[in-house]
Design a protein around this motif. Structure first.
Motif, short mmCIF file in Angstrom:
data_model
loop_
_atom_site.label_atom_id
_atom_site.label_comp_id
_atom_site.label_asym_id
_atom_site.label_seq_id
_atom_site.Cartn_x
_atom_site.Cartn_y
_atom_site.Cartn_z
N PRO A 20 0.79 -1.22 0.00
CA PRO A 20 0.00 0.00 0.00
C PRO A 20 0.83 1.28 0.00
N GLU A 21 2.07 1.23 0.51
CA GLU A 21 2.88 2.44 0.54
C GLU A 21 3.40 2.81 -0.84
N ALA A 22 3.34 1.90 -1.81
CA ALA A 22 3.89 2.15 -3.13
C ALA A 22 3.09 3.22 -3.85
N ILE A 29 -5.68 4.84 -4.64
CA ILE A 29 -6.48 5.28 -3.49
C ILE A 29 -6.92 6.73 -3.67
N ALA A 30 -6.01 7.58 -4.18
CA ALA A 30 -6.34 8.99 -4.38
C ALA A 30 -7.45 9.14 -5.43
N ALA A 151 -6.86 15.19 -3.03
CA ALA A 151 -6.75 13.77 -2.70
C ALA A 151 -5.37 13.24 -3.08
N HIS A 152 -4.86 13.67 -4.20
CA HIS A 152 -3.52 13.26 -4.61
C HIS A 152 -2.45 13.92 -3.75
N VAL A 157 1.01 11.95 -4.01
CA VAL A 157 1.12 11.48 -5.39
C VAL A 157 1.37 12.70 -6.28
N PRO A 158 2.34 12.64 -7.18
CA PRO A 158 2.59 13.77 -8.08
C PRO A 158 1.35 14.12 -8.91
#
Length: 437
Positions: A20-22, A29-30, A151-152, A157-158
């Protein structure tokens, strides 16, 4: 001897990719979490917008002349507050999302920030409370893009163009309860920088937002079920006429919208520099038309629904709604043009109904709607799918598509520049002007 596929280095590589950390999981998820939140916010927005419209209509029913005072003052207050709190919240929001997709990191802070989304939400509801001829679909696109962006950011997340494309398209799906239209809108209108490898997540976000809306609001059809069809002869006769009339009219709206912010004459420069006064004048135009006709307030949803169902409206309804929507759009208040454009299109369809009196009336109305909407936004596939999904009129897909393609060609004769693309250019340079669609 070949190395085992389950060697420690290979297992570590698999874990880095799939735990999940990847990044890949955080991105999923975002997207999915943002889509769920988009559906919930879109439903809340729709509920409050409808209540605001009902409150205004109740007021006009009790005091018919009250809008001549409160609507211009409301326009002035909304524009003043918007320019003071979040200038990028003006207009529909779709041009802002398109501009943000070209510079995602800067766009989150400058064009789709939380502050802008909140102001957009509140001021669009306020616009309907004062009788403005606006829709909530465009604002939902900007608000949804903001939700997806944050959310990202929350999941580290980029940001990419696909983030805003997915958010905006999910907003369309949730606002109209039309998932397929959301996908079409993502590809056809928002995706100047579309990333093909992100297509699956974009479509997943759109479908999830639509499912949230469907699950909580029920399986409703936006304009009601319309089961009429046209035979080949009728379609070949009506589609070209509807396409030309609707396309030219919609293209004229687009050209007037774009010209309003560019005309270099001294009077227009003076009006643009006095935004609150200009908004007051636009509000008076909207109020005068509303009081005189009783039909041009708000989104126009109820009138369009009634026309599709077979009710008659005056021949001048389409023209009056056209002017009310144009005055609202150039005033600078937050609000979209999707729903009002469909209402204008219904008015054009009513005129077409008098040209083809023996044809199925509801089907002819839909041809007028898809033609005018295409002429304004220049997205024929999106227009066809929106009309088809909001009326469950899948038997009209081919006549609707033919009409939309003709309308797209006709609109180019009047306005070569597409509306949202033209409006988005002023946000790319960081200069948010007063007038926006």
């Amino acid at each position: 001897m070949p190395r085992s596929s389950f060697s420690p280095p290979h297992l570590r590589a698999l874990l880095r990719r799939h735990v999940p950390e990847a990044l890949v999981w955080r991105r999923r998820i975002a997207f999915l979490g943002g889509a769920v939140l988009t559906g919930l916010v879109a439903l809340l927005f729709a509920r409050l917008a409808d209540e605001a419209s009902e409150m205004f209509l109740a007021l006009t029913g009790r005091w018919p002349l009250a809008p001549l005072l409160i609507t211009p003052l409301g326009f002035a207050a909304i524009v003043w507050l918007t320019r003071k709190l979040a200038p990028a919240a003006s207009g529909s929001g779709i041009p802002q999302v398109m501009a943000a997709s070209r510079d995602p990191d800067d766009g989150l802070s400058r064009l789709v920030s939380a502050r802008i989304a909140i102001v957009k939400f509140i001021m669009t509801v306020a616009a309907l409370l004062f009788g403005a001829s606006v829709g909530r679909e465009g604002p939902t696109v900007q608000i949804s893009a903001s939700i997806m962006g944050y959310a990202h950011r929350l999941m580290a997340v980029p940001l990419r163009a696909s983030v805003y494309i997915a958010g905006g398209a999910a907003g369309v799906a949730a606002a109209f309860n039309t998932p397929l239209a959301g996908v079409a809108f993502a590809i056809e209108e928002l995706a100047a920088a579309y990333e093909q490898r992100m297509a699956l997540l974009v479509m997943a976000a759109v479908l999830i937002a639509g499912m949230v809306s469907l699950g909580l609001a029920g399986d409703y059809v936006y304009f009601g079920v319309m089961g009429q069809t046209l035979n080949v002869h009728q379609a070949l006769s009506a589609a070209p006429v509807a396409g030309v009339i609707g396309g030219l009219t919609g293209g004229s709206f687009s050209r007037l919208m774009l010209s309003a912010g560019r005309v270099p004459t001294a009077p227009m420069r003076w009006l643009r520099s006095h935004s609150v006064l200009f908004a007051t004048g636009c509000g008076f135009v909207v109020a005068f038309l509303g009081v005189a006709t009783g039909l041009t307030w708000g989104t126009g949803y109820q009138t369009a629904h009634a026309v599709i169902a077979g009710s008659d409206v005056p021949m001048w309804f389409g023209a009056a709604k056209f002017i009310a929507t144009l005055a609202t759009a150039i005033s600078g208040i937050p609000g979209g043009i999707f729903a009002p454009s469909l209402s204008v299109g219904a008015g054009i369809g009513d005129v077409l109904r008098s040209i083809f009196p023996t044809y199925p009336s509801g089907a002819v109305i839909l041809l007028g709607m898809v033609a005018y909407f295409t002429g304004v936004v220049r997205a024929p596939l999106t227009a066809v799918i929106i009309i088809s999904e909001t009326t469950a009129s899948r038997g009209l897909m081919m006549p609707l598509l033919a009409t939309a393609l003709i309308a797209d060609f006709a609109a180019q004769l009047v306005s070569k520049e597409r509306l949202y693309h033209g409006l988005s250019q002023r946000f790319e340079t960081g200069v948010e002007r007063k007038i926006d669609g």
